[in-house]
Design a protein around this motif. Structure first.
Motif, PDB file in Angstrom:
ATOM      1  N   GLN A   1       0.822  -1.206   0.000  1.00  0.00           N
ATOM      2  CA  GLN A   1       0.000   0.000   0.000  1.00  0.00           C
ATOM      3  C   GLN A   1       0.862   1.264   0.000  1.00  0.00           C
ATOM      4  O   GLN A   1       1.792   1.385   0.772  1.00  0.00           O
ATOM      5  CB  GLN A   1      -0.903  -0.017   1.225  1.00  0.00           C
ATOM      6  CG  GLN A   1      -1.836  -1.219   1.276  1.00  0.00           C
ATOM      7  CD  GLN A   1      -2.432  -1.454   2.642  1.00  0.00           C
ATOM      8  OE1 GLN A   1      -2.731  -0.520   3.373  1.00  0.00           O
ATOM      9  NE2 GLN A   1      -2.597  -2.716   3.009  1.00  0.00           N
TER      10      GLN A   1
ATOM     11  N   SER B   1      -2.986   3.946  -2.879  1.00  0.00           N
ATOM     12  CA  SER B   1      -3.186   2.988  -3.966  1.00  0.00           C
ATOM     13  C   SER B   1      -2.512   1.680  -3.582  1.00  0.00           C
ATOM     14  O   SER B   1      -1.846   1.593  -2.544  1.00  0.00           O
ATOM     15  CB  SER B   1      -2.596   3.520  -5.279  1.00  0.00           C
ATOM     16  OG  SER B   1      -1.221   3.821  -5.136  1.00  0.00           O
TER      17      SER B   1
ATOM     18  N   GLU C   1     -18.874 -11.925   2.963  1.00  0.00           N
ATOM     19  CA  GLU C   1     -20.072 -11.104   2.806  1.00  0.00           C
ATOM     20  C   GLU C   1     -21.349 -11.937   2.827  1.00  0.00           C
ATOM     21  O   GLU C   1     -22.436 -11.405   3.079  1.00  0.00           O
ATOM     22  CB  GLU C   1     -19.978 -10.286   1.519  1.00  0.00           C
ATOM     23  CG  GLU C   1     -18.900  -9.203   1.595  1.00  0.00           C
ATOM     24  CD  GLU C   1     -18.790  -8.374   0.330  1.00  0.00           C
ATOM     25  OE1 GLU C   1     -19.383  -8.798  -0.700  1.00  0.00           O
ATOM     26  OE2 GLU C   1     -18.116  -7.328   0.355  1.00  0.00           O
TER      27      GLU C   1
ATOM     28  N   GLU D   1      -7.827  -9.322   3.009  1.00  0.00           N
ATOM     29  CA  GLU D   1      -8.493  -8.119   3.520  1.00  0.00           C
ATOM     30  C   GLU D   1      -7.968  -6.879   2.803  1.00  0.00           C
ATOM     31  O   GLU D   1      -8.723  -5.970   2.450  1.00  0.00           O
ATOM     32  CB  GLU D   1      -8.262  -7.977   5.028  1.00  0.00           C
ATOM     33  CG  GLU D   1      -9.056  -8.937   5.894  1.00  0.00           C
ATOM     34  CD  GLU D   1     -10.535  -8.595   5.981  1.00  0.00           C
ATOM     35  OE1 GLU D   1     -10.912  -7.430   5.711  1.00  0.00           O
ATOM     36  OE2 GLU D   1     -11.323  -9.495   6.341  1.00  0.00           O
TER      37      GLU D   1
ATOM     38  N   ILE E   1      -9.547  -6.456  -0.706  1.00  0.00           N
ATOM     39  CA  ILE E   1     -10.991  -6.225  -0.850  1.00  0.00           C
ATOM     40  C   ILE E   1     -11.290  -4.828  -1.402  1.00  0.00           C
ATOM     41  O   ILE E   1     -12.079  -4.685  -2.349  1.00  0.00           O
ATOM     42  CB  ILE E   1     -11.726  -6.498   0.475  1.00  0.00           C
ATOM     43  CG1 ILE E   1     -11.756  -8.005   0.749  1.00  0.00           C
ATOM     44  CG2 ILE E   1     -13.144  -5.933   0.429  1.00  0.00           C
ATOM     45  CD1 ILE E   1     -12.360  -8.382   2.091  1.00  0.00           C
ATOM     46  N   PRO E   2     -10.693  -3.742  -0.857  1.00  0.00           N
ATOM     47  CA  PRO E   2     -10.977  -2.420  -1.433  1.00  0.00           C
ATOM     48  C   PRO E   2     -10.546  -2.296  -2.892  1.00  0.00           C
ATOM     49  O   PRO E   2     -11.151  -1.541  -3.657  1.00  0.00           O
ATOM     50  CB  PRO E   2     -10.166  -1.467  -0.539  1.00  0.00           C
ATOM     51  CG  PRO E   2      -9.901  -2.220   0.712  1.00  0.00           C
ATOM     52  CD  PRO E   2      -9.803  -3.650   0.314  1.00  0.00           C
ATOM     53  N   VAL E   3      -9.539  -3.044  -3.293  1.00  0.00           N
ATOM     54  CA  VAL E   3      -9.099  -3.027  -4.687  1.00  0.00           C
ATOM     55  C   VAL E   3     -10.156  -3.687  -5.571  1.00  0.00           C
ATOM     56  O   VAL E   3     -10.538  -3.159  -6.623  1.00  0.00           O
ATOM     57  CB  VAL E   3      -7.737  -3.733  -4.832  1.00  0.00           C
ATOM     58  CG1 VAL E   3      -7.305  -3.750  -6.295  1.00  0.00           C
ATOM     59  CG2 VAL E   3      -6.682  -3.059  -3.965  1.00  0.00           C
TER      60      VAL E   3
ATOM     61  N   LYS F   1     -13.255  -3.968  -4.985  1.00  0.00           N
ATOM     62  CA  LYS F   1     -14.484  -3.161  -4.982  1.00  0.00           C
ATOM     63  C   LYS F   1     -14.322  -1.847  -5.734  1.00  0.00           C
ATOM     64  O   LYS F   1     -15.282  -1.070  -5.829  1.00  0.00           O
ATOM     65  CB  LYS F   1     -14.918  -2.891  -3.540  1.00  0.00           C
ATOM     66  CG  LYS F   1     -15.446  -4.131  -2.826  1.00  0.00           C
ATOM     67  CD  LYS F   1     -15.999  -3.778  -1.446  1.00  0.00           C
ATOM     68  CE  LYS F   1     -16.686  -4.985  -0.816  1.00  0.00           C
ATOM     69  NZ  LYS F   1     -17.277  -4.655   0.500  1.00  0.00           N
TER      70      LYS F   1
ATOM     71  N   GLU G   1     -12.541   0.616  -4.760  1.00  0.00           N
ATOM     72  CA  GLU G   1     -12.389   1.713  -3.795  1.00  0.00           C
ATOM     73  C   GLU G   1     -10.944   2.167  -3.660  1.00  0.00           C
ATOM     74  O   GLU G   1     -10.679   3.281  -3.205  1.00  0.00           O
ATOM     75  CB  GLU G   1     -12.916   1.273  -2.426  1.00  0.00           C
ATOM     76  CG  GLU G   1     -14.382   0.901  -2.430  1.00  0.00           C
ATOM     77  CD  GLU G   1     -14.825   0.158  -1.177  1.00  0.00           C
ATOM     78  OE1 GLU G   1     -16.038  -0.092  -1.041  1.00  0.00           O
ATOM     79  OE2 GLU G   1     -13.961  -0.171  -0.334  1.00  0.00           O
ATOM     80  N   LEU G   2     -10.015   1.312  -4.029  1.00  0.00           N
ATOM     81  CA  LEU G   2      -8.593   1.630  -3.939  1.00  0.00           C
ATOM     82  C   LEU G   2      -7.960   1.361  -5.300  1.00  0.00           C
ATOM     83  O   LEU G   2      -7.996   0.233  -5.799  1.00  0.00           O
ATOM     84  CB  LEU G   2      -7.921   0.768  -2.858  1.00  0.00           C
ATOM     85  CG  LEU G   2      -6.441   1.075  -2.573  1.00  0.00           C
ATOM     86  CD1 LEU G   2      -6.301   2.455  -1.931  1.00  0.00           C
ATOM     87  CD2 LEU G   2      -5.831   0.004  -1.666  1.00  0.00           C
TER      88      LEU G   2
END
Length: 379
Positions: free
Chosen positions: A126, A147, A193, A205, A208-210, A212, A214-215
């Motif tokens: 990250q 990112s 989920e 974990e 997950i934002p990647v 989605k 979001e990242l």
């Protein structure tokens, strides 16, 4: 505080030949022509004397504060070369605020840098956006994570296949371990989920934002075939991707434009260090913009010292990039690509007071930096 009588480039669409910028409590409170300066209140005044006033410059891909000056075992500090898949690695845990390169860059008008893990791993960890001031990592970081760093090509396969004789050994293998990681992370996410009790997996974990969207992903790719593999991966997993380096952007720029993927281009003011960046050229930024790619320029500090970011932009102009596009590539476009344009990259009311004053145009070799503010504090 108020800066007056400056040639103000807001990078938000307006330029004022005789303008002002005011700021208070670290935020910009006014920008405009000098006839409106009295409306912005009083306070201390800095007379730019007709010099150029711009937002602090932004580099969207660096290793400053991690690859510290005068320390020779550089690769050991940005690459955790123990596993090709390390999305849970956090660059802020390796940030050294005492790196002597930081004040040098700030004195050159560079106020923001995205700091990244290296490119030895297929998924390297990250990134974070930092201001180039402060005595602790927490004081410097203003967006984390910024990112997810990923990489294709020789660095990964040399680290594992050549040096350790384990997977990935080939370009196919690098793409394979990335696909495997995202497939496992997606399965983990869907099971979690659905309500299933699954053991905590810190690797998945972090992805997950990647998955989605979001990242965003910053993926290291030099060769045109690696760039096309990156585009393929982005489409397969719905990744919000930026391609870093883009050495073969002359060949692959049109495909990036078709996919709507921006590029963080560079470093190019240097020699070819390996086969995959054999086509390094300062003409690449102009060619990619002509193809319709939004670009930022990068020094990849410490490959090129970060204080030379405006010099890289100036040479790109000499090689065909329009001056306004070059300024955007180290201000607003760099901030937009990094996902931090709500804070930096232009002079606009409410944004951070990161401001540089030059004696002349910043691309002139005769121009000097007269003053720099970061978050309203003169540095």
């Amino acid at each position: 505080m108020k800066i007056i009588h400056g040639h103000v480039f807001t990078m938000a669409g307006e330029t004022y030949e005789d303008g002002f910028v005011s700021f208070e409590n670290g935020k910009i409170t006014g920008v405009g022509p000098m006839e409106q300066a009295e409306l912005s209140g009083g306070g201390e005044v800095f007379d730019a004397g007709g010099g150029y006033v711009l937002p602090g410059f932004v580099d969207a891909h660096t290793h400053i504060g991690v690859l510290c000056e005068s320390i020779n075992v550089a690769a050991e500090f940005i690459n955790e070369m123990t596993d090709p898949i390390l999305p849970h690695l956090r660059i802020i845990d390796g940030l050294n605020p005492m790196d002597t390169a930081i004040p040098k860059a700030a004195r050159a008008g560079v106020t923001t840098a995205v700091i990244c893990p290296g490119s030895a791993n297929a998924i390297g960890g990250q990134t974070a956006a930092i201001k180039l001031r402060g005595s602790t990592a927490d004081q410097m970081v203003f967006k984390f994570p910024c990112s997810m760093k990923m990489a294709l090509g020789d660095n990964v396969r040399w680290t594992y296949g050549r040096d350790k004789r384990v997977s990935p050994m080939t370009r196919m293998g690098v793409a394979m371990v990335i696909r495997e990681a995202f497939a496992q992370a997606r399965d983990y996410m869907e099971r979690k989920e659905s309500g299933e009790k699954v053991p905590l997996n810190v690797k998945w974990e972090a992805l997950i934002p990647v998955l989605k969207g979001e990242l965003p992903v910053n993926i290291h790719a030099h060769r045109s075939d690696d760039i096309l593999t990156a585009i393929r991966l982005a489409e397969e997993f719905g990744l919000d991707m930026r391609i870093v380096h883009c050495t073969d952007g002359l060949l692959a720029g049109k495909y990036m434009a078709q996919a709507g993927i921006p590029g963080i281009v560079g470093p190019a003011l240097c020699s070819s260090s390996k086969q995959e960046n054999a086509n390094v050229s300062m003409a690449t930024p102009a060619a990619m913009v002509r193809d319709g790619v939004k670009i930022a320029l990068t020094t990849d500090h410490d490959v090129i010292p970060l204080q030379y970011l405006p010099i890289c932009a100036a040479v790109a102009v000499r090689e065909g990039l329009e001056p306004e596009e070059a300024l955007k590539a180290i201000t607003i476009h760099a901030a937009e690509i990094a996902g931090i344009a709500d804070r930096v990259g232009s002079l606009a009311v409410g944004k951070d007071a990161d401001i540089s004053v030059f004696s002349g145009h910043p691309f002139s070799y005769l121009s000097r930096v007269e003053a720099v503010w970061i978050d309203g504090e003169r540095v």
